[in-house]
Design an enzyme around this catalytic site. Sequence first.
Site, PDB file in Angstrom:
ATOM      1  N   ASP A  10       0.857  -1.054   0.062  1.00 31.89           N
ATOM      2  CA  ASP A  10      -0.074   0.034   0.079  1.00 31.89           C
ATOM      3  C   ASP A  10       0.918   1.151  -0.006  1.00 31.89           C
ATOM      4  O   ASP A  10       2.009   0.939   0.655  1.00 31.89           O
ATOM      5  CB  ASP A  10      -0.986   0.044   1.372  1.00 31.89           C
ATOM      6  CG  ASP A  10      -1.996   0.993   1.122  1.00 31.89           C
ATOM      7  OD1 ASP A  10      -3.202   0.378   0.771  1.00 31.89           O
ATOM      8  OD2 ASP A  10      -1.965   2.239   0.852  1.00 31.89           O
ATOM      9  N   SER A  11       0.221   2.392  -0.535  1.00 33.84           N
ATOM     10  CA  SER A  11       1.132   3.562  -0.569  1.00 33.84           C
ATOM     11  C   SER A  11       0.980   4.354   0.688  1.00 33.84           C
ATOM     12  O   SER A  11       2.145   5.274   1.044  1.00 33.84           O
ATOM     13  CB  SER A  11       0.671   4.418  -1.819  1.00 33.84           C
ATOM     14  OG  SER A  11      -0.490   4.560  -1.708  1.00 33.84           O
ATOM     15  N   CYS A  45     -13.883  -0.659  -8.037  1.00 34.22           N
ATOM     16  CA  CYS A  45     -15.035   0.019  -7.483  1.00 34.22           C
ATOM     17  C   CYS A  45     -15.430   1.357  -8.060  1.00 34.22           C
ATOM     18  O   CYS A  45     -16.272   2.094  -7.559  1.00 34.22           O
ATOM     19  CB  CYS A  45     -14.634   0.335  -5.983  1.00 34.22           C
ATOM     20  SG  CYS A  45     -13.119   1.625  -6.011  1.00 34.22           S
TER      21      CYS A  45
HETATM   22  N1  SAH Z   1      -8.333  -3.787  -0.031  1.00 33.50           N
HETATM   23  C1  SAH Z   1      -8.761  -3.024   1.115  1.00 33.50           C
HETATM   24  C2  SAH Z   1      -9.089  -1.584   0.465  1.00 33.50           C
HETATM   25  C3  SAH Z   1      -8.496  -0.876  -0.561  1.00 33.50           C
HETATM   26  S1  SAH Z   1      -8.563   0.700  -0.609  1.00 33.50           S
HETATM   27  C4  SAH Z   1      -9.703  -3.470   1.975  1.00 33.50           C
HETATM   28  O1  SAH Z   1     -10.152  -4.404   1.788  1.00 33.50           O
HETATM   29  O2  SAH Z   1      -9.732  -3.017   2.883  1.00 33.50           O
HETATM   30  C5  SAH Z   1      -7.360   1.437  -1.811  1.00 33.50           C
HETATM   31  C6  SAH Z   1      -5.943   1.304  -1.074  1.00 33.50           C
HETATM   32  O3  SAH Z   1      -5.019   1.589  -2.033  1.00 33.50           O
HETATM   33  C7  SAH Z   1      -5.717   2.606   0.111  1.00 33.50           C
HETATM   34  O4  SAH Z   1      -5.306   2.128   1.182  1.00 33.50           O
HETATM   35  C8  SAH Z   1      -4.784   3.542  -0.618  1.00 33.50           C
HETATM   36  O5  SAH Z   1      -3.624   3.909   0.265  1.00 33.50           O
HETATM   37  C9  SAH Z   1      -4.018   2.643  -1.545  1.00 33.50           C
HETATM   38  N2  SAH Z   1      -3.393   2.984  -2.774  1.00 33.50           N
HETATM   39  C10 SAH Z   1      -3.958   3.918  -3.732  1.00 33.50           C
HETATM   40  N3  SAH Z   1      -3.165   4.173  -4.671  1.00 33.50           N
HETATM   41  C11 SAH Z   1      -2.061   3.308  -4.715  1.00 33.50           C
HETATM   42  C12 SAH Z   1      -1.063   3.098  -5.426  1.00 33.50           C
HETATM   43  N4  SAH Z   1      -0.811   3.701  -6.406  1.00 33.50           N
HETATM   44  N5  SAH Z   1      -0.154   2.060  -4.839  1.00 33.50           N
HETATM   45  C13 SAH Z   1      -0.374   1.551  -3.626  1.00 33.50           C
HETATM   46  N6  SAH Z   1      -1.524   1.651  -2.839  1.00 33.50           N
HETATM   47  C14 SAH Z   1      -2.346   2.428  -3.084  1.00 33.50           C
END
Ligand code: SAH
Length: 395
Positions: A249-250, A339
């Site tokens: 995650d970022s 989503c």
């Molecule tokens: N799978 C998670 C929800 C994901 S929400 C669950 O079930 O709870 C999307 C996530 O992607 C966020 O935490 C955000 O910080 C991260 N994110 C957004 N763009 C990103 C990127 N380019 N690389 C890594 N993480 C990213």
Amino acid sequence: MAEIILAAKREKSLLRRHPWVFSGAIAHIRGNPPSAGETVDIRAADGAFLGKGAFSPTSKIRVRVWTFEADEEITPLFFSRRLERALRARATLVREGHTGYRLVNAESDGLPGVMIDRCGDYLVGQFLTTGAEYWKTTIVSALNRLVPNRGIFERSDTDVRLKEGLPKQIGLLSGQKPPDLVEIREGAYRFLVDIRQGHKTGFYLDQRDNRAAVAPYAKGAEVLNCFSYTGGFAVAALNAGAIRVVNVDSSSDALALARKNINLNSPDATGVTYLEGDVFTVLRAFREENRLFDLIILDPPKFADSRQHLEKAARGYKDINLLAFKLLRPEGFLITFSCSGLMTPDLFIKTIAWAALDAGREAQILRYLNQASDHPTALNFPEASYLKGLICRVT
Ligand code: SAH
């Protein structure tokens, strides 16, 4: 009460009980100009009654319908009845012991602009439209009567509010302020949720059914959990017997909470790693290193929030899925989501097919996934359906 008179032949969608009136469909307003959120009557050009809704002077969606019944008054009692109906629809989740779920899903529960989530002993509200804002204190007091809670916290900090001419708002609506982290139960899993600062209302409740769906594919697997946020899918995979999980995650805050959640559920788990970085870059780096996985989960944020961005978004989805296909062992599983409401299920499937083709992998769809049942889609409001996912197996 002011009356919104539609232009000729613009009543069709309302007759199908779609709850939105766009500004372009309105011929004129009869009576005193209504203020933001006030209840108005909606009538066809010939004067026929169509519905009663909340007026929104700045939004293109000028009126959102509360009721299609001429004899239903929009009073505090109306909101109590709608809330009770929404509560009854969640009874099975309550019986199963879940303590984190969406209690009210806006239009699909007959309450446009109102989203209420239960997070353990707290309720979290999003009041996204002028109508929802207008009736906010009424809704909060009805909730206090109907749902035992320690506090109701507002997370109306989304861009939709700006289109409605409303400022973003975060803060306590009643009772006690939630602590930094609130624990919820989801079947066998426990999750800590940051209600005040987390995404949306703190947790991706809409993925509940899909966390359960992932489990059968995780036993003995090396898992790559992309866009892990606070570790929802990682907890499910470890609980089902995954031997390694790499979370990417970022956000370092999200990863820190993922670590807490994983330790809470699987205190003895080894082989769990946390990688702060951009998924696009990490997937490419893994490819260079010839890393392989048995199960890859891709749950990216919304890539498309307007039609102009759809093509670019589709390329983004294709890129990550293509890279993921390349990182899978033969007979491995890809569980992939979108989503973005604008990304239709059809277009999503095409995009994944295109990704597999370009990755040189053959794959099959085992299951179609969507948002959890506490995020229902009213049949007259297909716009509510936004989350879609596929479980694919590389052959
Ligand atoms: N799978 C998670 C929800 C994901 S929400 C669950 O079930 O709870 C999307 C996530 O992607 C966020 O935490 C955000 O910080 C991260 N994110 C957004 N763009 C990103 C990127 N380019 N690389 C890594 N993480 C990213």
